[in-house]
Enzyme design. Structure first.
Site, short mmCIF file in Angstrom:
data_model
loop_
_atom_site.label_atom_id
_atom_site.label_comp_id
_atom_site.label_asym_id
_atom_site.label_seq_id
_atom_site.Cartn_x
_atom_site.Cartn_y
_atom_site.Cartn_z
N HIS A 175 0.85 -1.19 0.00
CA HIS A 175 0.00 0.00 0.00
C HIS A 175 0.88 1.23 0.00
O HIS A 175 1.94 1.23 0.63
CB HIS A 175 -0.91 0.01 1.24
CG HIS A 175 -2.06 0.94 1.10
ND1 HIS A 175 -1.96 2.28 1.40
CD2 HIS A 175 -3.31 0.74 0.63
CE1 HIS A 175 -3.12 2.84 1.14
NE2 HIS A 175 -3.95 1.96 0.67
N ASP A 208 -7.88 -5.52 0.24
CA ASP A 208 -8.44 -6.39 -0.80
C ASP A 208 -7.92 -7.82 -0.77
O ASP A 208 -8.35 -8.64 -1.56
CB ASP A 208 -8.19 -5.77 -2.17
CG ASP A 208 -9.21 -4.70 -2.46
OD1 ASP A 208 -10.33 -4.81 -1.91
OD2 ASP A 208 -8.91 -3.76 -3.21
N1 ACO Z 1 4.13 -7.58 -4.88
C1 ACO Z 1 5.47 -7.55 -5.07
N2 ACO Z 1 6.24 -6.47 -4.90
C2 ACO Z 1 5.64 -5.34 -4.53
C3 ACO Z 1 4.24 -5.28 -4.31
C4 ACO Z 1 3.49 -6.45 -4.49
N3 ACO Z 1 2.18 -6.46 -4.30
N4 ACO Z 1 3.92 -4.02 -3.95
C5 ACO Z 1 5.05 -3.30 -3.95
N5 ACO Z 1 6.09 -4.11 -4.29
C6 ACO Z 1 7.51 -3.75 -4.34
C7 ACO Z 1 7.85 -2.97 -5.58
O1 ACO Z 1 8.27 -3.81 -6.63
C8 ACO Z 1 8.96 -2.06 -5.08
O2 ACO Z 1 10.12 -2.84 -4.97
P1 ACO Z 1 11.58 -2.19 -5.31
O3 ACO Z 1 11.79 -1.17 -4.24
O4 ACO Z 1 12.52 -3.34 -5.24
O5 ACO Z 1 11.45 -1.60 -6.67
C9 ACO Z 1 8.53 -1.71 -3.66
O6 ACO Z 1 7.74 -2.85 -3.24
C10 ACO Z 1 7.72 -0.44 -3.55
O7 ACO Z 1 6.58 -0.59 -4.41
P2 ACO Z 1 5.93 0.59 -5.26
O8 ACO Z 1 5.28 -0.02 -6.45
O9 ACO Z 1 6.94 1.67 -5.47
O10 ACO Z 1 4.85 1.09 -4.23
P3 ACO Z 1 3.62 2.03 -4.55
O11 ACO Z 1 3.32 2.75 -3.31
O12 ACO Z 1 3.86 2.83 -5.78
O13 ACO Z 1 2.45 0.99 -4.90
C11 ACO Z 1 0.63 -0.48 -4.70
C12 ACO Z 1 1.45 0.64 -4.02
C13 ACO Z 1 0.15 -0.03 -6.06
C14 ACO Z 1 -0.61 -0.77 -3.85
C15 ACO Z 1 1.50 -1.75 -4.82
O14 ACO Z 1 1.89 -2.19 -3.54
C16 ACO Z 1 0.81 -2.88 -5.59
O15 ACO Z 1 0.85 -2.91 -6.81
N6 ACO Z 1 0.14 -3.82 -4.85
C17 ACO Z 1 -0.58 -4.88 -5.51
C18 ACO Z 1 -1.93 -4.38 -6.00
C19 ACO Z 1 -2.90 -4.12 -4.87
O16 ACO Z 1 -3.09 -4.94 -3.99
N7 ACO Z 1 -3.57 -2.95 -4.92
C20 ACO Z 1 -4.58 -2.57 -3.95
C21 ACO Z 1 -4.09 -1.45 -3.09
S1 ACO Z 1 -5.27 -1.06 -1.83
C22 ACO Z 1 -6.47 -0.27 -2.68
O17 ACO Z 1 -6.26 0.51 -3.56
C23 ACO Z 1 -7.83 -0.58 -2.31
#
Ligand code: ACO
Length: 430
Positions: free
Chosen positions: A307, A365
């Site tokens: 998140h 979720d």
């Molecule tokens: N699985 C694997 N790796 C992940 C995940 C994940 N679900 N989420 C983040 N990471 C990793 C990224 O690859 C990144 O790694 P790095 O530093 O080695 O490059 C690091 O964690 C930071 O991630 P970002 O993508 O920069 O984080 P951001 O804050 O931009 O994204 C998000 C947040 C979109 C929710 C992300 O965690 C994600 O895609 N999660 C999966 C989708 C999801 O569950 N979305 C629902 C969110 S809650 C809602 O909106 C209701």
């Protein structure tokens, strides 16, 4: 306001004081509104990682503490003691309603549930396999063509009627979309029922036999809706605000929010989680799947994890996981392989350094789809359910913005990296 910061151009020595603005809780924000005028520079913050786009009194999140407050009230207390419509009223009006106020609000909502018959005909134009989110966003945008008495955003009464209408009618529109995909007749709303019971009736009743609404299912939906009702300036809410800041009619703004919510990085994650669990198949395959998640070249994410704001447990995920046990037990569906798989996946991920070091925890979720499935709601409708709940927050946030006399159009700037000025070449010379 206190000035504790300044920005100094090291080349010219020119300094600009930056006022630190303090909210009631949370970190201070630096007011940079004079920066461009004073220093001729923009700030650059892709993804708004460090930018507060607005001031708001509605919802507060402390991502490190795993805290979520609606108008100051912890979501855990509201989940235990309140109802979705009471929470919607709280979000919109700012205070917990009295008995009379809540009664009037509930009556108003349950008397606005029907939609114009012509709107229902829109569904006949959609193919049977249209995604319900596509139908819902289109039909919500079309509401502006029907409800002209609620599109004067300067008029508080218009705003109020709009708010009640959209909260009341979204379940009806969602049910129409669902019935269309099934090829079943539309079931009219029943105003004698409570909000979630009416929704279940519209989804699952058929004209040829009686349908008994399961109070456990209605209660579970109500709780899920409380947890999804608002989440400060997330992507869909910011979309509603941005669209609304142009003075666009509120139905257009909410429709924009529905579209933004659909993405798998946001509200579409609930559908994607179950697809992912299906793809993993069994506990034996978890390790193999996590290897793919950790491989940056594979572009696979652990859906329902991570998140932007929560860097500790998402409090909503905790409540929903507990609720999964209760709901599955009450529905007599404890033998749920997807829930077992999700629990094991969470357990393994939370011990894995990849997720620990990046502070990735289950979000709202990760478990919600398991409950929706147990209630008989199909996967393609999960994000629609989220949209119905989040409408309460969108409405509250839109109302807060539009009723602010200082509202301005939202208009971010950019760092331009394209070609510098060049002369047009005739086609023969290219
Ligand atoms: N699985 C694997 N790796 C992940 C995940 C994940 N679900 N989420 C983040 N990471 C990793 C990224 O690859 C990144 O790694 P790095 O530093 O080695 O490059 C690091 O964690 C930071 O991630 P970002 O993508 O920069 O984080 P951001 O804050 O931009 O994204 C998000 C947040 C979109 C929710 C992300 O965690 C994600 O895609 N999660 C999966 C989708 C999801 O569950 N979305 C629902 C969110 S809650 C809602 O909106 C209701």
């Amino acid at each position: 306001m206190s000035t504790k910061y300044e920005l100094k151009n090291l080349a010219t020595g020119k300094t600009t004081p930056l006022n630190a603005i303090t909210g009631t809780i949370g970190p201070e924000a630096l007011d940079i509104s004079s920066l461009t005028k004073e220093q001729g520079v923009f700030t650059f913050d892709p993804g708004f990682m460090a930018t507060a786009s607005t001031e708001s009194k509605i919802t507060y999140i402390d991502g490190d503490a795993g805290m979520l407050l609606y108008r100051g009230y912890p979501v855990e207390q509201l989940a235990e003691k309140s109802s979705f419509l009471e929470v919607a009223n709280l979000l919109i009006n700012g205070t917990l309603p009295t008995k009379a106020e809540l009664c009037a609000f509930q009556n108003s909502i349950m008397r606005h549930t029907m939609v114009n018959e012509q709107l229902l005909r829109f569904f006949q134009g959609f193919h049977h396999d249209a995604h319900p989110m596509a139908m819902v966003s289109a039909v919500v945008a079309s509401m502006a063509a029907f409800y002209h008495d609620t599109t004067d955003i300067e008029d508080p009464r218009h705003r109020e009627i709009f708010s009640h209408r959209i909260i009341a009618k979204l379940p009806t529109i969602a049910a129409a979309a669902y019935k269309h995909t099934l090829g079943q007749p539309f079931i009219y709303p029943r105003n004698d029922l409570r909000y979630c019971a009416n929704m279940l009736n519209m989804f699952f009743a058929v004209p040829c036999e009686p349908y008994a609404i399961d109070p456990v299912a209605a209660e579970a939906l109500d709780l899920l809706f409380i947890l999804h009702a608002d989440h400060e300036q997330n992507a869909s809410t910011s979309t509603v605000r941005l669209a609304g800041s142009t003075g666009a009619n509120p139905y257009a703004a909410i429709s924009a929010g529905v579209s933004a919510l659909w993405g798998p990085a946001h509200g579409g994650a609930n559908e994607a989680v179950l697809d992912m669990l299906d793809g993993i198949g069994s506990v034996a395959n978890i390790d193999k799947f996590l290897v793919r998640v950790k491989d940056k070249n594979d572009h696979v994410r652990l859906m329902g994890f991570g998140h932007r704001v929560y860097k500790n447990f998402d409090p909503r995920a905790k409540i929903i996981r507990g609720m999964c046990y209760r709901v599955l037990e009450k529905l007599g569906k404890t033998d749920n392989p997807l829930f077992e798989l999700a629990l094991k996946l969470e357990e393994i991920a939370l011990k894995d350094d990849y997720f620990v070091s990046r502070k990735l925890y289950p979000n709202v979720d990760f478990y919600s789809g398991i409950i929706y499935s147990a209630l008989g709601i199909p996967r393609s409708m999960f994000t629609v359910m989220f949209a119905i709940a989040r409408t309460a927050g969108w409405v509250a946030q839109w109302q807060e913005m539009v009723s602010d006399p200082h509202m301005r159009i939202g208009r971010p700037r950019q760092l331009y990296t394209g070609p510098t000025q060049r002369d047009y070449q005739s086609i023969e010379k290219r």
